[in-house]
Design a protein around this motif. Structure first.
Motif, PDB file in Angstrom:
ATOM      1  N   ARG A   8       0.804  -1.215   0.000  1.00  0.00           N
ATOM      2  CA  ARG A   8       0.000   0.000   0.000  1.00  0.00           C
ATOM      3  C   ARG A   8       0.840   1.270   0.000  1.00  0.00           C
ATOM      4  O   ARG A   8       0.372   2.320  -0.412  1.00  0.00           O
ATOM      5  CB  ARG A   8      -0.937  -0.006   1.195  1.00  0.00           C
ATOM      6  N   GLY A   9       2.065   1.184   0.435  1.00  0.00           N
ATOM      7  CA  GLY A   9       2.932   2.359   0.487  1.00  0.00           C
ATOM      8  C   GLY A   9       3.735   2.606  -0.775  1.00  0.00           C
ATOM      9  O   GLY A   9       4.486   3.565  -0.859  1.00  0.00           O
ATOM     10  N   SER A  10       3.573   1.754  -1.784  1.00  0.00           N
ATOM     11  CA  SER A  10       4.409   1.866  -2.989  1.00  0.00           C
ATOM     12  C   SER A  10       3.962   2.972  -3.937  1.00  0.00           C
ATOM     13  O   SER A  10       4.738   3.410  -4.773  1.00  0.00           O
ATOM     14  CB  SER A  10       4.412   0.539  -3.750  1.00  0.00           C
ATOM     15  N   GLY A  11       2.714   3.387  -3.830  1.00  0.00           N
ATOM     16  CA  GLY A  11       2.191   4.372  -4.780  1.00  0.00           C
ATOM     17  C   GLY A  11       1.710   3.732  -6.073  1.00  0.00           C
ATOM     18  O   GLY A  11       1.184   4.416  -6.946  1.00  0.00           O
ATOM     19  N   VAL A  16      -2.473  -2.807 -10.632  1.00  0.00           N
ATOM     20  CA  VAL A  16      -1.212  -2.871 -11.376  1.00  0.00           C
ATOM     21  C   VAL A  16      -0.254  -3.840 -10.680  1.00  0.00           C
ATOM     22  O   VAL A  16       0.459  -4.612 -11.344  1.00  0.00           O
ATOM     23  CB  VAL A  16      -0.587  -1.463 -11.527  1.00  0.00           C
ATOM     24  N   GLN A  17      -0.240  -3.833  -9.349  1.00  0.00           N
ATOM     25  CA  GLN A  17       0.607  -4.773  -8.618  1.00  0.00           C
ATOM     26  C   GLN A  17       0.200  -6.218  -8.923  1.00  0.00           C
ATOM     27  O   GLN A  17       1.059  -7.085  -9.095  1.00  0.00           O
ATOM     28  CB  GLN A  17       0.536  -4.506  -7.114  1.00  0.00           C
ATOM     29  N   ALA A  46      -7.144 -12.418   1.180  1.00  0.00           N
ATOM     30  CA  ALA A  46      -5.710 -12.402   1.498  1.00  0.00           C
ATOM     31  C   ALA A  46      -5.122 -10.994   1.539  1.00  0.00           C
ATOM     32  O   ALA A  46      -4.131 -10.753   2.235  1.00  0.00           O
ATOM     33  CB  ALA A  46      -4.945 -13.237   0.470  1.00  0.00           C
ATOM     34  N   THR A  47      -5.726 -10.057   0.799  1.00  0.00           N
ATOM     35  CA  THR A  47      -5.107  -8.730   0.647  1.00  0.00           C
ATOM     36  C   THR A  47      -5.952  -7.578   1.170  1.00  0.00           C
ATOM     37  O   THR A  47      -5.449  -6.459   1.266  1.00  0.00           O
ATOM     38  CB  THR A  47      -4.813  -8.447  -0.836  1.00  0.00           C
ATOM     39  N   ALA A  48      -7.220  -7.831   1.454  1.00  0.00           N
ATOM     40  CA  ALA A  48      -8.149  -6.788   1.917  1.00  0.00           C
ATOM     41  C   ALA A  48      -8.272  -5.642   0.911  1.00  0.00           C
ATOM     42  O   ALA A  48      -8.305  -4.472   1.279  1.00  0.00           O
ATOM     43  CB  ALA A  48      -7.732  -6.261   3.290  1.00  0.00           C
ATOM     44  N   ILE A  49      -8.336  -5.975  -0.380  1.00  0.00           N
ATOM     45  CA  ILE A  49      -8.599  -4.958  -1.400  1.00  0.00           C
ATOM     46  C   ILE A  49      -9.999  -5.182  -1.953  1.00  0.00           C
ATOM     47  O   ILE A  49     -10.619  -6.217  -1.725  1.00  0.00           O
ATOM     48  CB  ILE A  49      -7.546  -4.968  -2.534  1.00  0.00           C
TER      49      ILE A  49
END
Length: 146
Positions: A8-11, A16-17, A46-49
């Protein structure tokens, strides 16, 4: 099966990830033609998105011809991106693995290693592009060529 990790901190947007991680797994042979990707529900757990984020990534992968969405069955890999030299047992892969182990043992963190490799690729890419323009042997680069 692939386990997606969202930074989440990558911007970088989460969809896209997911695309990049899928392409990387296809290049390295971790995913093969016929393999099933995790369901949107599994990725969300698994990712909470948001589920729409996963579905967008899967649609983009389908448009790129890498996967096929089969209603009621799941999403399946339809194309490999493995290139010679990237297989687990290749000499080149062993050399890279050894180099990364030395870099990590020398105190470099993942971001340091990635920055170093990216800088070298950028330098090589610029030299390679200059050479191909001069000789006329170049081909058009796409986002999946490094």
């Amino acid at each position: 099966m692939i386990d997606y990790r969202i930074d989440r901190g990558s911007g970088v947007p989460a969809y896209v990830q997911i695309i990049e991680q899928t392409e990387r797994a296809l290049r390295m042979g971790f995913l093969k033609v016929g393999d099933k990707l995790p369901t949107a529900k599994e990725v969300v757990a698994a990712t909470a998105i948001n589920p729409n984020t996963v579905l967008r990534a899967y649609r983009d992968l389908e448009q790129a011809g890498l996967v096929e969405l089969r209603r009621g069955l799941g999403t399946f890999v339809t194309r490999s991106l493995v290139r010679p030299g990237t297989e687990d047992d290749s000499p080149l892969r062993r050399e890279v693995t050894d180099w990364v182990a030395r870099a990590r043992a020398g105190g470099l963190e993942r971001a340091d290693v990635l920055a170093m490799v990216t800088a070298v690729l950028d330098t090589y890419g610029n030299e390679h592009d200059s050479h191909t323009r001069a000789t006329g042997n170049g081909r058009r680069r796409t986002h999946d060529q490094a």
